[in-house]
Design a protein around this motif. Sequence first.
Motif, PDB file in Angstrom:
ATOM      1  N   ASN A  98      -7.388  -7.731 -17.664  1.00 37.73           N
ATOM      2  CA  ASN A  98      -8.134  -8.116 -18.585  1.00 37.73           C
ATOM      3  C   ASN A  98      -8.740  -9.933 -17.641  1.00 37.73           C
ATOM      4  OD1 ASN A  98      -5.854 -10.453 -18.016  1.00 37.73           O
ATOM      5  ND2 ASN A  98      -6.109 -10.829 -20.214  1.00 37.73           N
ATOM      6  N   ILE A  99      -9.503  -9.143 -16.605  1.00 31.06           N
ATOM      7  CA  ILE A  99      -9.670 -10.776 -14.963  1.00 31.06           C
ATOM      8  C   ILE A  99     -11.759 -10.884 -16.408  1.00 31.06           C
ATOM      9  CG2 ILE A  99     -10.284  -8.610 -13.532  1.00 31.06           C
ATOM     10  CD1 ILE A  99     -10.259 -10.880 -11.356  1.00 31.06           C
ATOM     11  N   GLY A 129       3.754  -7.708 -19.384  1.00 28.82           N
ATOM     12  CA  GLY A 129       4.024  -7.741 -20.801  1.00 28.82           C
ATOM     13  C   GLY A 129       3.596  -6.445 -22.022  1.00 28.82           C
ATOM     14  N   ARG A 130       2.408  -6.533 -22.417  1.00 23.45           N
ATOM     15  CA  ARG A 130       1.984  -5.490 -23.304  1.00 23.45           C
ATOM     16  C   ARG A 130       0.767  -4.435 -22.975  1.00 23.45           C
ATOM     17  NH1 ARG A 130       1.490  -8.761 -29.396  1.00 23.45           N
ATOM     18  NH2 ARG A 130       3.340  -9.283 -29.657  1.00 23.45           N
ATOM     19  N   GLU A 131       0.221  -5.287 -21.368  1.00 18.44           N
ATOM     20  CA  GLU A 131      -0.829  -5.230 -20.834  1.00 18.44           C
ATOM     21  C   GLU A 131      -0.155  -3.429 -19.804  1.00 18.44           C
ATOM     22  OE1 GLU A 131      -1.272  -7.950 -17.688  1.00 18.44           O
ATOM     23  OE2 GLU A 131      -2.529  -9.074 -19.161  1.00 18.44           O
ATOM     24  N   MET A 132       1.203  -3.016 -20.705  1.00 17.74           N
ATOM     25  CA  MET A 132       1.648  -2.371 -19.840  1.00 17.74           C
ATOM     26  C   MET A 132       1.790  -0.930 -20.491  1.00 17.74           C
ATOM     27  SD  MET A 132       3.631  -2.041 -16.682  1.00 17.74           S
ATOM     28  CE  MET A 132       4.733  -1.082 -16.627  1.00 17.74           C
ATOM     29  N   LEU A 141     -10.018  -0.863 -13.717  1.00 13.43           N
ATOM     30  CA  LEU A 141     -10.784  -1.696 -13.006  1.00 13.43           C
ATOM     31  C   LEU A 141     -10.706  -1.670 -11.471  1.00 13.43           C
ATOM     32  CD1 LEU A 141     -12.124  -4.949 -12.693  1.00 13.43           C
ATOM     33  CD2 LEU A 141      -9.257  -5.730 -12.650  1.00 13.43           C
ATOM     34  N   LEU A 142      -9.427  -1.437 -11.177  1.00 13.52           N
ATOM     35  CA  LEU A 142      -9.526  -1.056  -9.332  1.00 13.52           C
ATOM     36  C   LEU A 142     -10.575   0.588  -9.359  1.00 13.52           C
ATOM     37  CD1 LEU A 142      -5.514  -0.557  -8.561  1.00 13.52           C
ATOM     38  CD2 LEU A 142      -7.183  -1.927  -8.979  1.00 13.52           C
ATOM     39  N   ASN A 143     -10.770   1.453 -10.265  1.00 10.81           N
ATOM     40  CA  ASN A 143     -12.319   2.241  -9.406  1.00 10.81           C
ATOM     41  C   ASN A 143     -13.657   1.253  -9.737  1.00 10.81           C
ATOM     42  OD1 ASN A 143     -10.035   4.581  -9.586  1.00 10.81           O
ATOM     43  ND2 ASN A 143     -10.965   4.548 -11.816  1.00 10.81           N
ATOM     44  N   LYS A 144     -13.354   0.519 -10.346  1.00  8.60           N
ATOM     45  CA  LYS A 144     -14.734  -0.773 -10.347  1.00  8.60           C
ATOM     46  C   LYS A 144     -14.327  -1.251  -9.049  1.00  8.60           C
ATOM     47  CE  LYS A 144     -17.148  -4.331 -12.377  1.00  8.60           C
ATOM     48  NZ  LYS A 144     -16.895  -5.494 -12.542  1.00  8.60           N
TER      49      LYS A 144
END
Length: 173
Positions: A98-99, A129-132, A141-144
Motif C-alpha cells: 500500500n505504498i 500481517g493482514r497484507e498476506m 504493484l510489481l506489474n506496474k
Amino acid sequence: MQAPPVKDGPPINQEIRATRVLLIDQNGEKQGVMPLSSALEAAEEAGLDLVQIVGNAETPVCKILDYGKHRFQEQKKKAEARKRQKVVELKEIKLRPNIDSHDYEVKAKSMHRFFEDGDKVKVTLRFRGREMAHPELGMKLLNKVQADFDEVAKVEYAPRMEGRQMIMILAPR
C-alpha cells in the motif's frame, strides 16, 4: 628437496621440442619451414628469442621476438581489459503493497539512476500481517513497476512469492 618452478607460457629457445618449424622473423615475414637448429641460429643472430606461437600444428610456428617485451605487453593488455570491465551490482529497492504515489515516485527515481549506472535492481515487496491475505495487490504493484520500466529494463526474474515477500529482478537493456 624443492620442485622446479612450473613455467607458464609458450616454449622458447631450447624448450621447443619439434625438429622442423615454420619460422616468422622479427619483421613478421615468413621465412619458411626449416630445421630447429637454423631457426635458433637466426634468432641468436638477431639477438632475440625464438618463441613457439602455434604448437599443435603439423609443423609448429615459431617467431623471432623479444620474449620479455612480449610478456610485458601481454600483461599490460590484460590489465587494461580488467580496468575497462564493468562490475554489475545488484541494488535492492524495498516496497510495501500500500505504498503512496509520492513514495513510489521517489523509489522509481532511484531505480532509474541504478539502470543508468548499468546495475540490476531487485524489487522486494514485503507483506506484513493482514497484507498476506491480498498477494494480488503486490502482484499488481510489481506489474506496474514492470510496465513503468519496460523501455529501460527487462525482467530477469519474474515476480514470485518467497515466504512473506514477493521478489522481482530487473536488468538494464
